[in-house]
Design a protein around this motif. Structure first.
Motif, PDB file in Angstrom:
ATOM      1  N   ALA A 203       0.846  -1.195   0.000  1.00 29.10           N
ATOM      2  CA  ALA A 203       0.000   0.000   0.000  1.00 29.10           C
ATOM      3  C   ALA A 203       0.875   1.236   0.000  1.00 29.10           C
ATOM      4  CB  ALA A 203      -0.890  -0.010   1.239  1.00 29.10           C
ATOM      5  N   ASN A 204       0.247   2.396  -0.074  1.00 29.19           N
ATOM      6  CA  ASN A 204       1.000   3.649   0.055  1.00 29.19           C
ATOM      7  C   ASN A 204       0.211   4.623   0.912  1.00 29.19           C
ATOM      8  OD1 ASN A 204      -0.406   3.752  -2.912  1.00 29.19           O
ATOM      9  ND2 ASN A 204      -0.570   5.702  -1.830  1.00 29.19           N
ATOM     10  N   ASP A 205       0.949   5.556   1.500  1.00 26.80           N
ATOM     11  CA  ASP A 205       0.302   6.598   2.290  1.00 26.80           C
ATOM     12  C   ASP A 205      -0.270   7.660   1.355  1.00 26.80           C
ATOM     13  OD1 ASP A 205       0.735   5.761   4.998  1.00 26.80           O
ATOM     14  OD2 ASP A 205       2.868   6.097   4.669  1.00 26.80           O
ATOM     15  N   PRO A 206      -1.275   8.422   1.842  1.00 28.08           N
ATOM     16  CA  PRO A 206      -1.893   9.453   0.990  1.00 28.08           C
ATOM     17  C   PRO A 206      -1.055  10.726   0.942  1.00 28.08           C
ATOM     18  CG  PRO A 206      -2.999   9.371   3.113  1.00 28.08           C
ATOM     19  CD  PRO A 206      -1.925   8.327   3.155  1.00 28.08           C
ATOM     20  N   PHE A 207       0.161  10.642   0.349  1.00 24.98           N
ATOM     21  CA  PHE A 207       1.050  11.795   0.274  1.00 24.98           C
ATOM     22  C   PHE A 207       0.386  12.947  -0.483  1.00 24.98           C
ATOM     23  CE2 PHE A 207       4.022   8.205   0.649  1.00 24.98           C
ATOM     24  CZ  PHE A 207       4.795   8.635   1.713  1.00 24.98           C
ATOM     25  N   PHE A 208       0.689  14.164  -0.071  1.00 30.58           N
ATOM     26  CA  PHE A 208       0.049  15.365  -0.624  1.00 30.58           C
ATOM     27  C   PHE A 208       0.705  15.802  -1.942  1.00 30.58           C
ATOM     28  CE2 PHE A 208      -0.433  20.022  -0.830  1.00 30.58           C
ATOM     29  CZ  PHE A 208      -1.811  20.109  -0.750  1.00 30.58           C
ATOM     30  N   GLY A 209      -0.114  16.271  -2.853  1.00 31.99           N
ATOM     31  CA  GLY A 209       0.370  17.006  -4.026  1.00 31.99           C
ATOM     32  C   GLY A 209       1.002  16.159  -5.116  1.00 31.99           C
ATOM     33  N   ARG A 210       1.570  16.883  -6.110  1.00 33.22           N
ATOM     34  CA  ARG A 210       2.132  16.204  -7.270  1.00 33.22           C
ATOM     35  C   ARG A 210       3.373  15.401  -6.892  1.00 33.22           C
ATOM     36  NH1 ARG A 210       3.490  20.352 -11.417  1.00 33.22           N
ATOM     37  NH2 ARG A 210       2.059  21.608 -10.176  1.00 33.22           N
ATOM     38  N   GLY A 211       4.244  16.026  -6.076  1.00 36.53           N
ATOM     39  CA  GLY A 211       5.441  15.317  -5.618  1.00 36.53           C
ATOM     40  C   GLY A 211       5.058  14.079  -4.827  1.00 36.53           C
ATOM     41  N   GLY A 212       3.910  14.152  -4.163  1.00 39.32           N
ATOM     42  CA  GLY A 212       3.438  13.046  -3.337  1.00 39.32           C
ATOM     43  C   GLY A 212       3.134  11.802  -4.136  1.00 39.32           C
ATOM     44  N   ARG A 213       2.696  12.016  -5.394  1.00 35.54           N
ATOM     45  CA  ARG A 213       2.385  10.848  -6.228  1.00 35.54           C
ATOM     46  C   ARG A 213       3.620   9.989  -6.447  1.00 35.54           C
ATOM     47  NH1 ARG A 213      -1.633  13.964  -8.873  1.00 35.54           N
ATOM     48  NH2 ARG A 213      -0.352  14.596 -10.642  1.00 35.54           N
ATOM     49  N   MET A 214       4.766  10.671  -6.586  1.00 34.29           N
ATOM     50  CA  MET A 214       6.005   9.928  -6.802  1.00 34.29           C
ATOM     51  C   MET A 214       6.404   9.196  -5.512  1.00 34.29           C
ATOM     52  SD  MET A 214       9.188  11.563  -8.759  1.00 34.29           S
ATOM     53  CE  MET A 214      10.140  12.030  -7.322  1.00 34.29           C
ATOM     54  N   LEU A 215       6.270   9.901  -4.377  1.00 30.12           N
ATOM     55  CA  LEU A 215       6.601   9.261  -3.091  1.00 30.12           C
ATOM     56  C   LEU A 215       5.747   8.013  -2.884  1.00 30.12           C
ATOM     57  CD1 LEU A 215       6.831  12.387  -0.740  1.00 30.12           C
ATOM     58  CD2 LEU A 215       8.719  10.974  -1.582  1.00 30.12           C
ATOM     59  N   ALA A 216       4.451   8.129  -3.240  1.00 24.87           N
ATOM     60  CA  ALA A 216       3.532   7.001  -3.066  1.00 24.87           C
ATOM     61  C   ALA A 216       3.944   5.831  -3.954  1.00 24.87           C
ATOM     62  CB  ALA A 216       2.107   7.442  -3.391  1.00 24.87           C
ATOM     63  N   ALA A 217       4.312   6.153  -5.216  1.00 25.85           N
ATOM     64  CA  ALA A 217       4.708   5.089  -6.149  1.00 25.85           C
ATOM     65  C   ALA A 217       5.979   4.401  -5.656  1.00 25.85           C
ATOM     66  CB  ALA A 217       4.916   5.675  -7.544  1.00 25.85           C
ATOM     67  N   ASN A 218       6.936   5.188  -5.163  1.00 27.90           N
ATOM     68  CA  ASN A 218       8.186   4.600  -4.647  1.00 27.90           C
ATOM     69  C   ASN A 218       7.924   3.709  -3.449  1.00 27.90           C
ATOM     70  OD1 ASN A 218       9.530   6.049  -6.560  1.00 27.90           O
ATOM     71  ND2 ASN A 218      10.271   7.643  -5.160  1.00 27.90           N
ATOM     72  N   GLN A 219       7.050   4.185  -2.555  1.00 26.89           N
ATOM     73  CA  GLN A 219       6.756   3.428  -1.335  1.00 26.89           C
ATOM     74  C   GLN A 219       6.150   2.066  -1.691  1.00 26.89           C
ATOM     75  OE1 GLN A 219       3.512   4.992   1.025  1.00 26.89           O
ATOM     76  NE2 GLN A 219       4.533   4.463   2.943  1.00 26.89           N
ATOM     77  N   ARG A 220       5.260   2.078  -2.664  1.00 29.94           N
ATOM     78  CA  ARG A 220       4.598   0.861  -3.095  1.00 29.94           C
ATOM     79  C   ARG A 220       5.598  -0.085  -3.775  1.00 29.94           C
ATOM     80  NH1 ARG A 220      -0.936  -0.622  -4.258  1.00 29.94           N
ATOM     81  NH2 ARG A 220      -1.881   1.071  -3.121  1.00 29.94           N
TER      82      ARG A 220
END
Ligand code: ATP
Ligand code: ZN
Length: 305
Positions: A203-220
């Protein structure tokens, strides 16, 4: 029980939850609380193999902790910050006039030194850092708290204020990685014995904003977060009732936590969402716990029925 938006009205009608007028903020009845406490006691028995150090913090954090932790960068939309009145008598009268008129009175308030705890483990990292280098096997800490997240919803599983019981493992990278793996499997087994046929999923955390989408993808992609899912409400999709998060060196670096060998420590945490587990049990076995299957009652209440 139907997995649709009739769950909240059913819980209110059955007197399990009480409305307050704000979405995601409820009173819990004796019956709801009994199930929650029994589950917490059951989870505590299962977690006892770890011989974790128990510590309890209040549901507020020093503001400096959240500023330092990176939470405001990733989750500004979920954070709850405590404000209070620090002005004089005239300002007080102005504030009361605004309240009475139904006007915005936020300008009368100033930020305090505390914020609401977003996850039970946040106070642990500065606490452990204060204890100096870790012992050779690392440390395992038991924490529990009411947590706040600003995510108002009609889904009873998405509350703004709810309880989490967590174990936090801090140590050498290989030890922490192994711990994460072990507890995903044990979590499934612990929940399975209560009839909760949970499944684990990256899963991924609900990171904020556009940069957050990348953080979420990396986490997953790196499989740093696993959720144990069970059906609760709204859609047929599972809801996370337990999460296992591997932070790698994030908190170790932020707080300069060192292993016995002087390396930057890694950390991971496992957390049961106590209200969500309670809801998952009520959905699975029905809204009247007196009529739950004997084996589930036996695990929770130690009775045979
Ligand atoms: P979600 O993805 O559903 O928002 P999460 O993955 O962000 O949840 P964590 O941050 O890992 O959740 O929190 C640990 C546990 O706390 C979750 O497994 C869940 O059981 C519980 N939890 C998280 N958010 C809520 C909420 N809004 N209401 C009730 N319980 C929650
Ligand atoms: Zn945590």
């Amino acid at each position: 029980m139907a997995l649709d938006d009739t769950l909240l009205p059913a819980l209110l009608d059955a007197g399990l939850l009480a409305e307050t007028g704000v979405r995601g903020v409820y009173g819990r009845s004796a019956r709801f609380e009994d199930v929650l406490q029994r589950f917490d006691a059951y989870a505590t028995r299962e977690l006892a193999v770890e011989e974790a150090e128990l510590i309890r913090f209040p549901p507020v954090l020093p503001r400096s902790t959240i500023e330092r932790s990176g939470y405001l960068k990733s989750f500004p939309h979920l954070a709850g910050t405590v404000f209070s009145y620090g002005g004089d008598e005239r300002g007080h009268a102005d504030m009361l006039a605004k309240v009475a008129a139904g006007d915005d009175w936020s300008a009368s308030q100033t930020m305090t030194d505390v914020v609401l705890v977003p996850a039970a483990c946040y106070p642990v990292y500065p606490y452990v850092a204060g204890g100096g280098a870790l012992p050779p096997g690392g440390r395992t800490i038991d924490v529990a708290s009411y947590c706040f997240r600003h995510e108002p919803s009609d889904d009873p599983a998405r509350m703004q204020s709810f309880r989490m019981h967590e174990h936090v493992r801090i140590g050498a990278p290989a030890d922490v990685e192994e711990w994460q793996r072990v507890w995903i499997a044990r979590g499934l087994e612990i929940l399975g014995r209560l009839g909760l046929a949970a499944e684990s999923a990256p899963a991924n955390d609900p990171f904020f904003g556009r940069g957050g989408r990348m953080l979420a993808a990396n986490q997953r992609a790196a499989e740093l977060k696993f959720e144990l899912l069970a059906p609760i409400a709204q859609s047929g999709e599972g809801t996370a009732i337990m999460s296992v998060n591997y932070h790698q060196d994030h908190f170790g670096s932020v707080y300069d936590i060192r292993t016995a060998d002087g390396e930057v420590a890694h950390s991971a945490c496992l957390g049961f969402g106590l209200e969500r587990v309670t809801l998952a049990l009520l959905v699975r076995h029905g809204l009247d716990p007196d009529r739950w299957p004997g084996d589930v009652r036996h695990e929770l209440w130690g009775e045979d029925r």
